[in-house]
Design a protein around this motif. Structure first.
Motif, PDB file in Angstrom:
ATOM      1  N   LEU A 117       0.843  -1.191   0.000  1.00  9.97           N
ATOM      2  CA  LEU A 117       0.000   0.000   0.000  1.00  9.97           C
ATOM      3  C   LEU A 117       0.880   1.244   0.000  1.00  9.97           C
ATOM      4  N   GLU A 118       0.340   2.326  -0.552  1.00 15.42           N
ATOM      5  CA  GLU A 118       1.170   3.513  -0.805  1.00 15.42           C
ATOM      6  C   GLU A 118       1.730   4.137   0.461  1.00 15.42           C
ATOM      7  N   ASN A 119       1.012   4.017   1.560  1.00 13.40           N
ATOM      8  CA  ASN A 119       1.461   4.681   2.787  1.00 13.40           C
ATOM      9  C   ASN A 119       2.362   3.785   3.654  1.00 13.40           C
ATOM     10  N   TYR A 120       3.090   2.889   3.014  1.00 17.29           N
ATOM     11  CA  TYR A 120       3.996   1.981   3.714  1.00 17.29           C
ATOM     12  C   TYR A 120       5.379   2.120   3.099  1.00 17.29           C
ATOM     13  N   ASN A 124       4.320   0.906   8.466  1.00 17.93           N
ATOM     14  CA  ASN A 124       3.100   1.660   8.224  1.00 17.93           C
ATOM     15  C   ASN A 124       3.383   3.109   8.612  1.00 17.93           C
ATOM     16  N   ASN A 125       3.468   3.986   7.623  1.00 15.09           N
ATOM     17  CA  ASN A 125       3.846   5.376   7.889  1.00 15.09           C
ATOM     18  C   ASN A 125       2.854   6.076   8.817  1.00 15.09           C
ATOM     19  N   ALA A 126       1.602   5.636   8.811  1.00 18.92           N
ATOM     20  CA  ALA A 126       0.566   6.301   9.592  1.00 18.92           C
ATOM     21  C   ALA A 126       0.509   5.807  11.040  1.00 18.92           C
ATOM     22  N   ASP A 127       1.124   4.661  11.294  1.00 15.00           N
ATOM     23  CA  ASP A 127       0.983   4.058  12.630  1.00 15.00           C
ATOM     24  C   ASP A 127       2.198   3.188  12.903  1.00 15.00           C
ATOM     25  N   GLU A 128       3.157   3.757  13.637  1.00 20.72           N
ATOM     26  CA  GLU A 128       4.426   3.039  13.806  1.00 20.72           C
ATOM     27  C   GLU A 128       4.304   1.809  14.696  1.00 20.72           C
TER      28      GLU A 128
END
Length: 177
Positions: free
Chosen positions: A55-58, A72-76
């Motif tokens: 997924l793009e946000n990884y 996971n860029n949104a949730d470390e």
């Protein structure tokens, strides 16, 4: 697939949908009981010889020799370690035993085997797959061992009950080749 073409009422719509999607690859996963479909990008490992669609946000990074991490860029607090080994170096059973031992050590009282039979049915390129989950309060650690024709993949997924991204990580891990 051939089955889709047989259902007449949806076949035209399906073809149109397929044409729209031909330029972008997507991945579908279940999180907290809901299906999500998101775009993926392909990354190549710096250290190991494989590619993964994620997924793009990884972000894929090499953590140490022989181990990459998909963050996971949104949730470390949620991430996945990836280890890829060639067939000649180890057997599926050795990797399976090692995964089982690790998970048992994390939460001896609270482990379970994952039912991944549908993955084998749906994805012919996966020859063998086994997974174990340990639950510590609301944190989950999942180990999955995947056998493909040319390599073995061991995934270690760090997840929690709120995020529930185990399936997302697994679906990404299944694209490793």
């Amino acid at each position: 697939s051939a089955q889709q073409e047989e259902t007449t009422e949806s076949s035209e719509e399906t073809k149109a949908e397929q044409e729209d999607k031909s330029d972008t690859t997507t991945l579908t996963y279940i999180s907290n009981g809901q299906p999500f479909e998101e775009k993926v990008v392909t990354s190549k490992s710096d250290e190991m010889n494989y590619t993964i669609q994620h997924l793009e946000n990884y972000t894929l990074t090499s953590e140490e020799p022989g181990v990459d991490s998909l963050l996971n860029n949104a949730d470390e607090t949620t991430s996945m370690q990836i280890e890829v080994v060639k067939k000649e170096d180890v057997t599926f059973d050795q990797l399976k035993e090692s995964a089982k031992e690790t998970i048992s050590a994390i939460a001896p009282e609270n482990t379970k085997d994952l039912d991944l039979a549908s993955t084998l049915t749906e994805r012919k390129e996966i020859l063998n797959i086994v997974g174990y989950e340990a639950l510590l309060e609301d944190e989950k650690v999942v180990k999955v061992v995947i056998e493909r024709e040319n390599l073995f993949v061991t995934l270690t997924i760090y997840d929690n009950v709120q995020a529930d991204l185990t399936d997302a990580f697994l679906q990404m891990g299944l694209t490793i080749q």
